[in-house]
Scaffold this active site. Sequence first.
Site, PDB file in Angstrom:
ATOM      1  N   ILE A 242     -13.563   9.524  -2.822  1.00  0.00           N
ATOM      2  CA  ILE A 242     -14.718  10.383  -3.096  1.00  0.00           C
ATOM      3  C   ILE A 242     -15.977   9.628  -2.713  1.00  0.00           C
ATOM      4  CG2 ILE A 242     -16.039  11.455  -4.970  1.00  0.00           C
ATOM      5  CD1 ILE A 242     -13.354  12.261  -6.196  1.00  0.00           C
TER       6      ILE A 242
ATOM      7  N   ILE B 250      -5.767   2.033  -6.035  1.00  0.00           N
ATOM      8  CA  ILE B 250      -5.001   3.209  -5.617  1.00  0.00           C
ATOM      9  C   ILE B 250      -4.465   3.017  -4.194  1.00  0.00           C
ATOM     10  CG2 ILE B 250      -5.037   5.717  -5.282  1.00  0.00           C
ATOM     11  CD1 ILE B 250      -7.000   5.941  -7.553  1.00  0.00           C
TER      12      ILE B 250
ATOM     13  N   TYR C 281      -6.681  16.227  -4.976  1.00  0.00           N
ATOM     14  CA  TYR C 281      -7.366  16.084  -6.262  1.00  0.00           C
ATOM     15  C   TYR C 281      -6.328  15.915  -7.369  1.00  0.00           C
ATOM     16  CZ  TYR C 281     -10.805  16.757  -9.935  1.00  0.00           C
ATOM     17  OH  TYR C 281     -11.607  16.573 -11.031  1.00  0.00           O
TER      18      TYR C 281
ATOM     19  N   CYS D 242      -5.544  30.839 -14.411  1.00  0.00           N
ATOM     20  CA  CYS D 242      -6.046  31.184 -13.078  1.00  0.00           C
ATOM     21  C   CYS D 242      -4.873  31.293 -12.098  1.00  0.00           C
ATOM     22  CB  CYS D 242      -7.061  30.143 -12.603  1.00  0.00           C
ATOM     23  SG  CYS D 242      -6.341  28.552 -12.129  1.00  0.00           S
TER      24      CYS D 242
ATOM     25  N   CYS E  68      -9.841   2.576 -15.112  1.00  0.00           N
ATOM     26  CA  CYS E  68      -9.935   3.288 -13.831  1.00  0.00           C
ATOM     27  C   CYS E  68     -11.353   3.112 -13.282  1.00  0.00           C
ATOM     28  CB  CYS E  68      -9.660   4.775 -14.097  1.00  0.00           C
ATOM     29  SG  CYS E  68     -10.019   5.844 -12.699  1.00  0.00           S
TER      30      CYS E  68
ATOM     31  N   HIS F  86     -17.597   3.613 -13.512  1.00  0.00           N
ATOM     32  CA  HIS F  86     -18.809   4.435 -13.268  1.00  0.00           C
ATOM     33  C   HIS F  86     -19.488   4.755 -14.601  1.00  0.00           C
ATOM     34  CE1 HIS F  86     -18.024   5.011  -9.048  1.00  0.00           C
ATOM     35  NE2 HIS F  86     -16.863   5.573  -9.269  1.00  0.00           N
TER      36      HIS F  86
ATOM     37  N   GLU G 104      -6.206   6.544 -18.716  1.00  0.00           N
ATOM     38  CA  GLU G 104      -4.934   5.990 -18.236  1.00  0.00           C
ATOM     39  C   GLU G 104      -4.279   5.295 -19.426  1.00  0.00           C
ATOM     40  OE1 GLU G 104      -5.436   3.534 -14.750  1.00  0.00           O
ATOM     41  OE2 GLU G 104      -6.559   5.081 -13.696  1.00  0.00           O
TER      42      GLU G 104
ATOM     43  N   THR H   4     -13.293   5.366 -12.515  1.00  0.00           N
ATOM     44  CA  THR H   4     -14.145   6.337 -13.215  1.00  0.00           C
ATOM     45  C   THR H   4     -14.742   5.713 -14.478  1.00  0.00           C
ATOM     46  OG1 THR H   4     -12.759   8.109 -12.403  1.00  0.00           O
ATOM     47  CG2 THR H   4     -14.129   8.629 -14.310  1.00  0.00           C
TER      48      THR H   4
ATOM     49  N   LEU I 207      -8.382  11.242  -0.353  1.00  0.00           N
ATOM     50  CA  LEU I 207      -8.504  11.049  -1.804  1.00  0.00           C
ATOM     51  C   LEU I 207      -9.872  10.477  -2.167  1.00  0.00           C
ATOM     52  CD1 LEU I 207      -6.683  10.949  -4.554  1.00  0.00           C
ATOM     53  CD2 LEU I 207      -6.967   8.491  -4.238  1.00  0.00           C
TER      54      LEU I 207
HETATM   55  P1  NAD Z   1     -12.025   1.400  -5.455  1.00  0.00           P
HETATM   56  O1  NAD Z   1     -13.474   1.695  -5.400  1.00  0.00           O
HETATM   57  O2  NAD Z   1     -11.519   0.351  -6.378  1.00  0.00           O
HETATM   58  O3  NAD Z   1     -11.494   1.047  -3.994  1.00  0.00           O
HETATM   59  C1  NAD Z   1     -12.101   1.462  -2.822  1.00  0.00           C
HETATM   60  C2  NAD Z   1     -11.957   0.344  -1.814  1.00  0.00           C
HETATM   61  O4  NAD Z   1     -12.479   0.796  -0.562  1.00  0.00           O
HETATM   62  C3  NAD Z   1     -12.732  -0.930  -2.191  1.00  0.00           C
HETATM   63  O5  NAD Z   1     -11.838  -2.042  -2.252  1.00  0.00           O
HETATM   64  C4  NAD Z   1     -13.756  -1.052  -1.068  1.00  0.00           C
HETATM   65  O6  NAD Z   1     -14.032  -2.405  -0.732  1.00  0.00           O
HETATM   66  C5  NAD Z   1     -13.053  -0.305   0.069  1.00  0.00           C
HETATM   67  N1  NAD Z   1     -13.937   0.102   1.167  1.00  0.00           N
HETATM   68  C6  NAD Z   1     -15.247   0.411   1.143  1.00  0.00           C
HETATM   69  N2  NAD Z   1     -15.695   0.690   2.390  1.00  0.00           N
HETATM   70  C7  NAD Z   1     -14.624   0.573   3.203  1.00  0.00           C
HETATM   71  C8  NAD Z   1     -14.446   0.719   4.609  1.00  0.00           C
HETATM   72  N3  NAD Z   1     -15.455   1.063   5.421  1.00  0.00           N
HETATM   73  N4  NAD Z   1     -13.206   0.509   5.131  1.00  0.00           N
HETATM   74  C9  NAD Z   1     -12.172   0.152   4.333  1.00  0.00           C
HETATM   75  N5  NAD Z   1     -12.289   0.000   2.992  1.00  0.00           N
HETATM   76  C10 NAD Z   1     -13.501   0.198   2.441  1.00  0.00           C
HETATM   77  O7  NAD Z   1     -11.324   2.793  -5.754  1.00  0.00           O
HETATM   78  P2  NAD Z   1      -9.872   3.194  -6.332  1.00  0.00           P
HETATM   79  O8  NAD Z   1      -9.925   3.198  -7.814  1.00  0.00           O
HETATM   80  O9  NAD Z   1      -8.804   2.444  -5.645  1.00  0.00           O
HETATM   81  O10 NAD Z   1      -9.871   4.713  -5.851  1.00  0.00           O
HETATM   82  C11 NAD Z   1      -9.870   5.010  -4.465  1.00  0.00           C
HETATM   83  C12 NAD Z   1     -10.781   6.186  -4.150  1.00  0.00           C
HETATM   84  O11 NAD Z   1     -10.200   7.389  -4.668  1.00  0.00           O
HETATM   85  C13 NAD Z   1     -12.177   6.116  -4.774  1.00  0.00           C
HETATM   86  O12 NAD Z   1     -13.108   6.659  -3.834  1.00  0.00           O
HETATM   87  C14 NAD Z   1     -12.082   7.038  -5.977  1.00  0.00           C
HETATM   88  O13 NAD Z   1     -13.330   7.588  -6.326  1.00  0.00           O
HETATM   89  C15 NAD Z   1     -11.152   8.094  -5.451  1.00  0.00           C
HETATM   90  N6  NAD Z   1     -10.381   8.846  -6.441  1.00  0.00           N
HETATM   91  C16 NAD Z   1     -10.190  10.157  -6.188  1.00  0.00           C
HETATM   92  C17 NAD Z   1      -9.400  10.907  -7.033  1.00  0.00           C
HETATM   93  C18 NAD Z   1      -9.140  12.329  -6.706  1.00  0.00           C
HETATM   94  O14 NAD Z   1      -8.579  13.037  -7.551  1.00  0.00           O
HETATM   95  N7  NAD Z   1      -9.516  12.771  -5.507  1.00  0.00           N
HETATM   96  C19 NAD Z   1      -8.803  10.329  -8.155  1.00  0.00           C
HETATM   97  C20 NAD Z   1      -8.995   8.949  -8.377  1.00  0.00           C
HETATM   98  C21 NAD Z   1      -9.782   8.221  -7.517  1.00  0.00           C
HETATM   99 ZN    ZN Z   2      -6.350  27.174 -14.026  1.00  0.00          ZN
END
Ligand code: NAD
Ligand code: ZN
Length: 347
Positions: free
Chosen positions: A268, A179, A291, A100, A42, A47, A68, A44, A266
């Site tokens: 972040i 995603i 989330y 909670c 993933c 990171h 995962e 994460t 979604l």
């Molecule tokens: P990823 O970093 O692989 O994909 C993000 C994509 O966005 C990249 O391909 C990047 O080139 C593109 N991007 C950057 N700037 C852009 C722009 N201006 N316009 C269009 N596209 C652009 O991430 P992922 O693993 O596919 O996850 C998607 C997002 O969801 C990430 O930000 C991740 O941190 C977040 N996330 C959130 C949760 C949650 O629970 N909220 C869970 C999982 C992942």
């Molecule tokens: Zn709880």
Amino acid sequence: MEAFMDAIVKPVAGPGLELRRVPVPEPGPGEVLIKIHKTAICGTDVHIYNWDPWAAEHIKPPMTIGHEYVGEIAKLGDGVKGLKIGQRVSGEGHITCHQCRNCHTGNIQWCKYTKSVGVDRDGAFAEYVCIPATNVILIDPELDEDVVAFFDAFGNATHTALMFDLVGEDVLITGAGPIGIIAAGICRFAGARRVIITDLNDDRLELARKMGVDAAVNTLRDDLPRIMKEKKLTEGFDVGLEMSGSGAALQQMIQNMRNGGKISLLGISNKPVPMDMNTIITKGLTLQGIYGRKMDNWHQMSYMVQAGLDLTPVITHRFHYTEFEQGFAAMNSGKSGKVILDWSTKK
Ligand code: NAD
Ligand code: ZN
């Protein structure tokens, strides 16, 4: 005698990961030990590998990472009922408090006290992982394990995509990461009229095309409003799925929504994102933060796959777990979709 296993560990604060021998965890009361078959990497985990500021703040080495996975039940802790050794399983990675207000009302995705597998406690990039029985998800053994390995991420995509009605709607997805690409498949499958995805990376847009989007738009080069017109969108998008974490992408989405449109957030961001408040207000947009997953998303995922949703185009790399460095290099290259690690054989 204590048993040992292979695990991909963050040994100390700093970049990199190490394959180490660590003790096999012992399931405590109410816990289940899972023998891992396949895992997926993933964002994460990347990171954590790269040790960016988020990782430095959240990860306490030494620890096993990864969340995962698919595997089988290997051992039951005291008091676990309704599960059997050998059952095919995955696991909900958010371990919630069960006490909670949100947990009591079935909204575990909003638990204030969530702890994450592979972030706050030892993870699944190992021969075994231990989780509470309440987090175990039974999986039909007929499902392709390479796909089930990334059900956690598929769950994020499902949660985001199915937040608002999609039937006959025009959907904009910003961000064609794994995603975003999975979400494109879900939107198509769930009956959206047009599914348009944006990214700045042509390799990722190419992968998105394999999921059957109507347009994969590189916004560095292509004009989104022109493509919308070509695809007969007259009033703007009905539904937006923000999956890039980019403020610029969100701004572009807000500008191109129809009045009364709905946005699921979604992605972040690693910094505060300025908001075009006035457009949100005058268009009457709904913005919904997403989330994790809802527990019900796990059923929806299995059933969508059984009903024909094919997510195999998202998988770009497969490695044995001992080759995890190549897996992380693929993820860091920006050219990958999902990267699968195989734990079912020894090398
Ligand atoms: P990823 O970093 O692989 O994909 C993000 C994509 O966005 C990249 O391909 C990047 O080139 C593109 N991007 C950057 N700037 C852009 C722009 N201006 N316009 C269009 N596209 C652009 O991430 P992922 O693993 O596919 O996850 C998607 C997002 O969801 C990430 O930000 C991740 O941190 C977040 N996330 C959130 C949760 C949650 O629970 N909220 C869970 C999982 C992942
Ligand atoms: Zn709880």
